[in-house]
Design a protein around this motif. Sequence first.
Motif, PDB file in Angstrom:
ATOM      1  N   ASN A   6    -105.837  45.409 -27.511  1.00  0.00           N
ATOM      2  CA  ASN A   6    -105.672  45.763 -28.915  1.00  0.00           C
ATOM      3  C   ASN A   6    -106.172  47.183 -29.150  1.00  0.00           C
ATOM      4  N   ILE A   7    -105.520  47.889 -30.071  1.00  0.00           N
ATOM      5  CA  ILE A   7    -105.882  49.297 -30.277  1.00  0.00           C
ATOM      6  C   ILE A   7    -107.326  49.465 -30.719  1.00  0.00           C
ATOM      7  N   GLU A   8    -107.888  48.486 -31.419  1.00  0.00           N
ATOM      8  CA  GLU A   8    -109.278  48.631 -31.852  1.00  0.00           C
ATOM      9  C   GLU A   8    -110.222  48.772 -30.652  1.00  0.00           C
ATOM     10  N   SER A   9    -109.860  48.194 -29.506  1.00  0.00           N
ATOM     11  CA  SER A   9    -110.676  48.313 -28.288  1.00  0.00           C
ATOM     12  C   SER A   9    -110.668  49.734 -27.742  1.00  0.00           C
ATOM     13  N   LEU A  10    -109.630  50.490 -28.068  1.00  0.00           N
ATOM     14  CA  LEU A  10    -109.511  51.854 -27.549  1.00  0.00           C
ATOM     15  C   LEU A  10    -110.525  52.795 -28.190  1.00  0.00           C
ATOM     16  N   ASN A  11    -111.061  52.443 -29.361  1.00  0.00           N
ATOM     17  CA  ASN A  11    -112.068  53.275 -30.022  1.00  0.00           C
ATOM     18  C   ASN A  11    -113.332  53.412 -29.179  1.00  0.00           C
ATOM     19  N   GLU A  12    -113.600  52.424 -28.337  1.00  0.00           N
ATOM     20  CA  GLU A  12    -114.801  52.447 -27.499  1.00  0.00           C
ATOM     21  C   GLU A  12    -114.702  53.487 -26.388  1.00  0.00           C
ATOM     22  N   ILE A  13    -113.479  53.916 -26.066  1.00  0.00           N
ATOM     23  CA  ILE A  13    -113.263  54.871 -24.980  1.00  0.00           C
ATOM     24  C   ILE A  13    -113.290  56.287 -25.556  1.00  0.00           C
ATOM     25  N   LYS A  14    -114.212  57.080 -25.080  1.00  0.00           N
ATOM     26  CA  LYS A  14    -114.389  58.439 -25.628  1.00  0.00           C
ATOM     27  C   LYS A  14    -113.659  59.485 -24.793  1.00  0.00           C
ATOM     28  N   GLU A  15    -112.442  59.174 -24.418  1.00  0.00           N
ATOM     29  CA  GLU A  15    -111.607  60.110 -23.656  1.00  0.00           C
ATOM     30  C   GLU A  15    -110.369  60.419 -24.488  1.00  0.00           C
ATOM     31  N   GLU A  16    -109.757  61.583 -24.263  1.00  0.00           N
ATOM     32  CA  GLU A  16    -108.544  61.951 -24.996  1.00  0.00           C
ATOM     33  C   GLU A  16    -107.302  61.313 -24.401  1.00  0.00           C
ATOM     34  N   LYS A  17    -107.354  61.025 -23.104  1.00  0.00           N
ATOM     35  CA  LYS A  17    -106.209  60.416 -22.424  1.00  0.00           C
ATOM     36  C   LYS A  17    -106.648  59.073 -21.841  1.00  0.00           C
ATOM     37  N   ILE A  18    -106.003  58.016 -22.272  1.00  0.00           N
ATOM     38  CA  ILE A  18    -106.350  56.668 -21.825  1.00  0.00           C
ATOM     39  C   ILE A  18    -105.273  56.179 -20.864  1.00  0.00           C
ATOM     40  N   THR A  19    -105.646  56.082 -19.600  1.00  0.00           N
ATOM     41  CA  THR A  19    -104.717  55.674 -18.540  1.00  0.00           C
ATOM     42  C   THR A  19    -104.965  54.225 -18.152  1.00  0.00           C
ATOM     43  N   LEU A  20    -104.065  53.677 -17.347  1.00  0.00           N
ATOM     44  CA  LEU A  20    -104.250  52.310 -16.838  1.00  0.00           C
ATOM     45  C   LEU A  20    -105.528  52.223 -16.011  1.00  0.00           C
ATOM     46  N   GLU A  21    -105.799  53.261 -15.226  1.00  0.00           N
ATOM     47  CA  GLU A  21    -107.009  53.288 -14.401  1.00  0.00           C
ATOM     48  C   GLU A  21    -108.260  53.233 -15.272  1.00  0.00           C
ATOM     49  N   LEU A  22    -108.257  53.989 -16.361  1.00  0.00           N
ATOM     50  CA  LEU A  22    -109.404  54.025 -17.262  1.00  0.00           C
ATOM     51  C   LEU A  22    -109.587  52.670 -17.963  1.00  0.00           C
ATOM     52  N   LEU A  23    -108.489  52.048 -18.363  1.00  0.00           N
ATOM     53  CA  LEU A  23    -108.575  50.716 -18.982  1.00  0.00           C
ATOM     54  C   LEU A  23    -109.212  49.715 -18.024  1.00  0.00           C
ATOM     55  N   GLU A  24    -108.887  49.840 -16.738  1.00  0.00           N
ATOM     56  CA  GLU A  24    -109.450  48.935 -15.737  1.00  0.00           C
ATOM     57  C   GLU A  24    -110.946  49.206 -15.541  1.00  0.00           C
ATOM     58  N   VAL A  25    -111.314  50.475 -15.424  1.00  0.00           N
ATOM     59  CA  VAL A  25    -112.720  50.857 -15.238  1.00  0.00           C
ATOM     60  C   VAL A  25    -113.572  50.370 -16.417  1.00  0.00           C
ATOM     61  N   LYS A  26    -113.031  50.474 -17.635  1.00  0.00           N
ATOM     62  CA  LYS A  26    -113.764  50.062 -18.838  1.00  0.00           C
ATOM     63  C   LYS A  26    -113.757  48.553 -19.050  1.00  0.00           C
ATOM     64  N   GLY A  27    -113.044  47.818 -18.190  1.00  0.00           N
ATOM     65  CA  GLY A  27    -113.037  46.358 -18.283  1.00  0.00           C
ATOM     66  C   GLY A  27    -112.089  45.784 -19.315  1.00  0.00           C
ATOM     67  N   LEU A  28    -111.172  46.592 -19.835  1.00  0.00           N
ATOM     68  CA  LEU A  28    -110.224  46.100 -20.844  1.00  0.00           C
ATOM     69  C   LEU A  28    -109.025  45.398 -20.213  1.00  0.00           C
ATOM     70  N   ILE A  29    -108.759  45.705 -18.947  1.00  0.00           N
ATOM     71  CA  ILE A  29    -107.749  44.979 -18.178  1.00  0.00           C
ATOM     72  C   ILE A  29    -108.352  44.629 -16.820  1.00  0.00           C
ATOM     73  N   LYS A  30    -107.777  43.633 -16.165  1.00  0.00           N
ATOM     74  CA  LYS A  30    -108.292  43.204 -14.862  1.00  0.00           C
ATOM     75  C   LYS A  30    -107.660  43.952 -13.688  1.00  0.00           C
ATOM     76  N   ASP A  31    -106.386  44.350 -13.844  1.00  0.00           N
ATOM     77  CA  ASP A  31    -105.674  44.934 -12.711  1.00  0.00           C
ATOM     78  C   ASP A  31    -104.675  45.989 -13.194  1.00  0.00           C
ATOM     79  N   LYS A  32    -104.918  47.258 -12.848  1.00  0.00           N
ATOM     80  CA  LYS A  32    -104.039  48.347 -13.296  1.00  0.00           C
ATOM     81  C   LYS A  32    -102.643  48.267 -12.697  1.00  0.00           C
ATOM     82  N   ASN A  33    -102.471  47.432 -11.681  1.00  0.00           N
ATOM     83  CA  ASN A  33    -101.162  47.293 -11.047  1.00  0.00           C
ATOM     84  C   ASN A  33    -100.292  46.217 -11.710  1.00  0.00           C
ATOM     85  N   LYS A  34    -100.838  45.549 -12.729  1.00  0.00           N
ATOM     86  CA  LYS A  34    -100.054  44.570 -13.492  1.00  0.00           C
ATOM     87  C   LYS A  34     -99.663  45.188 -14.832  1.00  0.00           C
TER      88      LYS A  34
END
Length: 75
Positions: A6-34
């Motif tokens: 959900n977009i509200e979860s993206l507020n926690e990430i203090k980066e200008e570019k949010i990639t699949l890799e970053l979502l995985e590192v931050k724990g918002l997704i389990k696998d960047k390859n899915k």
Amino acid sequence: EYQIVNIESLNEIKEEKITLELLEVKGLIKDKNKLVKILGNGEINNPVVVSAHAFSVKAEVKIKLAGGKAEIVNV
């Protein structure tokens, strides 16, 4: 089947570019390859560039209204 963020979860990430890799590192997704889909629940406050496989219409509109961009990742 999509991993949902959900977009509200993206507020926690203090980066200008949010990639699949970053979502995985931050724990918002389990696998960047899915597949990842961004949904429009909540609000987004920062102008960010978000990369994902799919966006709901609401999420895309809210990201753009915040001054950001929704980028589709090709499978």
